[in-house]
Design a protein around this motif. Sequence first.
Motif, short mmCIF file in Angstrom:
data_model
loop_
_atom_site.label_atom_id
_atom_site.label_comp_id
_atom_site.label_asym_id
_atom_site.label_seq_id
_atom_site.Cartn_x
_atom_site.Cartn_y
_atom_site.Cartn_z
N VAL A 178 1.09 -1.14 0.09
CA VAL A 178 0.00 0.04 0.13
C VAL A 178 0.98 1.22 -0.02
O VAL A 178 1.66 1.36 0.99
CB VAL A 178 -0.92 -0.07 1.25
CG1 VAL A 178 -1.83 1.26 1.39
CG2 VAL A 178 -1.73 -1.26 1.29
N PRO A 179 0.69 1.91 -0.95
CA PRO A 179 1.77 3.50 -1.13
C PRO A 179 1.48 4.09 -0.11
O PRO A 179 0.31 4.17 0.62
CB PRO A 179 1.24 3.80 -2.40
CG PRO A 179 0.71 2.73 -3.32
CD PRO A 179 0.18 2.01 -2.27
N PHE A 180 2.62 4.62 0.36
CA PHE A 180 2.47 5.72 1.50
C PHE A 180 2.23 5.32 2.85
O PHE A 180 2.30 6.11 3.76
CB PHE A 180 1.68 7.09 1.18
CG PHE A 180 1.54 7.60 0.02
CD1 PHE A 180 2.94 8.37 -0.49
CD2 PHE A 180 0.94 7.32 -1.19
CE1 PHE A 180 3.18 8.82 -1.67
CE2 PHE A 180 1.14 7.88 -2.55
CZ PHE A 180 2.15 8.59 -2.73
N LEU A 181 1.74 4.08 2.97
CA LEU A 181 1.44 3.39 4.22
C LEU A 181 2.46 2.31 4.57
O LEU A 181 3.15 2.24 5.78
CB LEU A 181 0.16 3.00 4.29
CG LEU A 181 -0.92 3.82 4.24
CD1 LEU A 181 -2.29 2.84 4.17
CD2 LEU A 181 -1.19 4.90 5.15
N ASP A 182 2.86 1.49 3.47
CA ASP A 182 3.74 0.43 3.64
C ASP A 182 5.17 0.74 3.45
O ASP A 182 5.35 1.53 2.21
CB ASP A 182 3.43 -0.71 3.00
CG ASP A 182 2.14 -1.31 3.35
OD1 ASP A 182 1.75 -1.12 4.70
OD2 ASP A 182 1.53 -2.04 2.61
N VAL A 183 6.17 0.58 4.20
CA VAL A 183 7.47 0.89 3.62
C VAL A 183 8.51 -0.27 3.86
O VAL A 183 8.34 -1.11 4.81
CB VAL A 183 8.05 2.09 4.79
CG1 VAL A 183 9.50 2.56 4.33
CG2 VAL A 183 7.20 3.28 4.61
N VAL A 184 9.20 -0.46 2.76
CA VAL A 184 10.42 -1.27 2.89
C VAL A 184 11.45 -1.01 3.68
O VAL A 184 12.34 -0.10 3.30
CB VAL A 184 10.84 -1.61 1.33
CG1 VAL A 184 12.01 -2.98 1.29
CG2 VAL A 184 9.75 -2.36 0.52
N LYS A 185 11.49 -1.45 4.87
CA LYS A 185 12.51 -1.05 5.81
C LYS A 185 13.85 -1.84 5.70
O LYS A 185 14.88 -1.08 6.09
CB LYS A 185 11.57 -1.43 7.16
CG LYS A 185 12.71 -0.26 8.48
CD LYS A 185 12.25 1.02 8.21
CE LYS A 185 12.87 1.94 9.36
NZ LYS A 185 12.87 3.25 9.15
N HIS A 186 13.61 -2.88 5.49
CA HIS A 186 15.07 -3.74 5.37
C HIS A 186 14.90 -4.65 4.14
O HIS A 186 13.99 -5.14 3.78
CB HIS A 186 15.21 -4.61 6.76
CG HIS A 186 15.10 -3.85 8.01
ND1 HIS A 186 15.84 -3.25 8.47
CD2 HIS A 186 14.09 -3.93 8.91
CE1 HIS A 186 15.56 -2.68 9.81
NE2 HIS A 186 14.34 -2.95 10.04
N LYS A 187 16.29 -4.77 3.67
CA LYS A 187 16.33 -5.57 2.34
C LYS A 187 17.50 -6.41 3.12
O LYS A 187 18.74 -6.21 3.21
CB LYS A 187 16.93 -4.64 1.28
CG LYS A 187 16.02 -3.80 0.73
CD LYS A 187 16.46 -2.98 -0.59
CE LYS A 187 15.34 -2.06 -1.05
NZ LYS A 187 15.76 -1.35 -2.44
N ILE A 188 17.27 -7.87 3.09
CA ILE A 188 18.09 -8.90 3.70
C ILE A 188 18.44 -9.77 2.78
O ILE A 188 17.73 -10.32 1.92
CB ILE A 188 17.37 -9.42 4.67
CG1 ILE A 188 16.74 -8.59 6.05
CG2 ILE A 188 18.28 -10.70 5.62
CD1 ILE A 188 17.86 -7.75 6.61
N SER A 189 19.68 -10.05 2.48
CA SER A 189 20.26 -11.04 1.70
C SER A 189 20.40 -12.33 2.31
O SER A 189 20.33 -12.47 3.33
CB SER A 189 21.80 -10.70 1.41
OG SER A 189 22.21 -11.83 0.66
N ILE A 190 19.52 -13.30 1.42
CA ILE A 190 19.34 -14.72 2.05
C ILE A 190 20.82 -15.60 1.57
O ILE A 190 20.58 -16.93 1.65
CB ILE A 190 18.17 -15.24 1.65
CG1 ILE A 190 18.17 -15.06 0.01
CG2 ILE A 190 17.24 -14.41 2.12
CD1 ILE A 190 16.69 -15.98 -0.49
N LEU A 191 21.81 -14.89 1.13
CA LEU A 191 23.07 -15.84 0.40
C LEU A 191 23.57 -16.44 1.50
O LEU A 191 23.62 -15.77 2.78
CB LEU A 191 23.93 -15.03 -0.20
CG LEU A 191 23.18 -14.28 -1.78
CD1 LEU A 191 24.21 -13.55 -2.31
CD2 LEU A 191 22.59 -15.45 -2.35
N GLU A 192 24.46 -17.30 1.51
CA GLU A 192 25.31 -17.98 2.30
C GLU A 192 26.27 -16.92 2.54
O GLU A 192 26.97 -16.50 1.78
CB GLU A 192 25.84 -19.54 2.02
CG GLU A 192 26.44 -20.15 3.17
CD GLU A 192 26.80 -21.41 2.81
OE1 GLU A 192 27.29 -22.25 3.60
OE2 GLU A 192 26.62 -21.86 1.67
#
Length: 296
Positions: free
Chosen positions: A60-74
Amino acid sequence: MNEDQIAELLSGNIVYLLAALFIIVVILKGVRIVPQSEKHVVERFGRLRAVMGPGINFIVPFLDVVKHKISILERQLPTASQDAITRDNVLVEVETSVFYRITEPEKTVYRIRDIDAAIATTVAGIVRAEIGKMDLDEVQSNRSQLISTIKASVADAVDDWGIEVTRAEILDVNLDQATRDAMLQQLNAERARRAQVTEAEGRKRSVELQADAELYAAEQTAKARRIQAEAEAYATEVVAKAIAENGLEAAQYQVALKQVEALTALGNGSGKQTIVVPAQALEAFGDAFKLLKGRG
């Protein structure tokens, strides 16, 4: 078209342009494309809203924010060294390396601040605890078992952080110089002991073989004597039987045969020699030759 109409037209177009631009911005902010190697943590008003996996996702724009981008690589932790004391009170320095990957980003983000430091501290404590249960020889010889135990213990400890430990390695176990010198002396003493044992076993085996050889020779000598005795007994039996059947004549024949054999042996001696025979002996030899001629 007067100026008022032109101004009204321009203002209407600007509204449409702004509306179109707003729609484009909403679409761009509502659509999120997550790479295959990542997971994104979405927050709404500071609280966890969702975890987006790889592919196209909508928020939902303006309400939801991508706060963390986590790498799932080993990932691999930097090689760490920690001191530990074995059960037999030997100080060792253990070099370890741990590989892990994040499986549940929401736990990693909200339950732990510095994940690498937390794992390194956990590994150090577990390594010290496990090595403290083992003697130095066991640490050196059962390294694979120690690695498996450490990996399982670390996996249990970090489970609440949303992490999977994929591999744990003990790269080296270092000893101080004094301990190395003591171990070298012990190794040399053990080698000397083994050499002495081997030499003693060789001497023992040599004695056993010599005894076996002597026993075999004695058995063969006894066997030969038994055969000779059996032959002599058989010859005596034949002579006795001949005497019983033919009387005194057979006995005289045997005596004459022995006398002739003795005379022949003397005559075949080496060098020149003179044999003096008494007259009575000549008569006896004469009788023997008569007997032999009669037998012939």
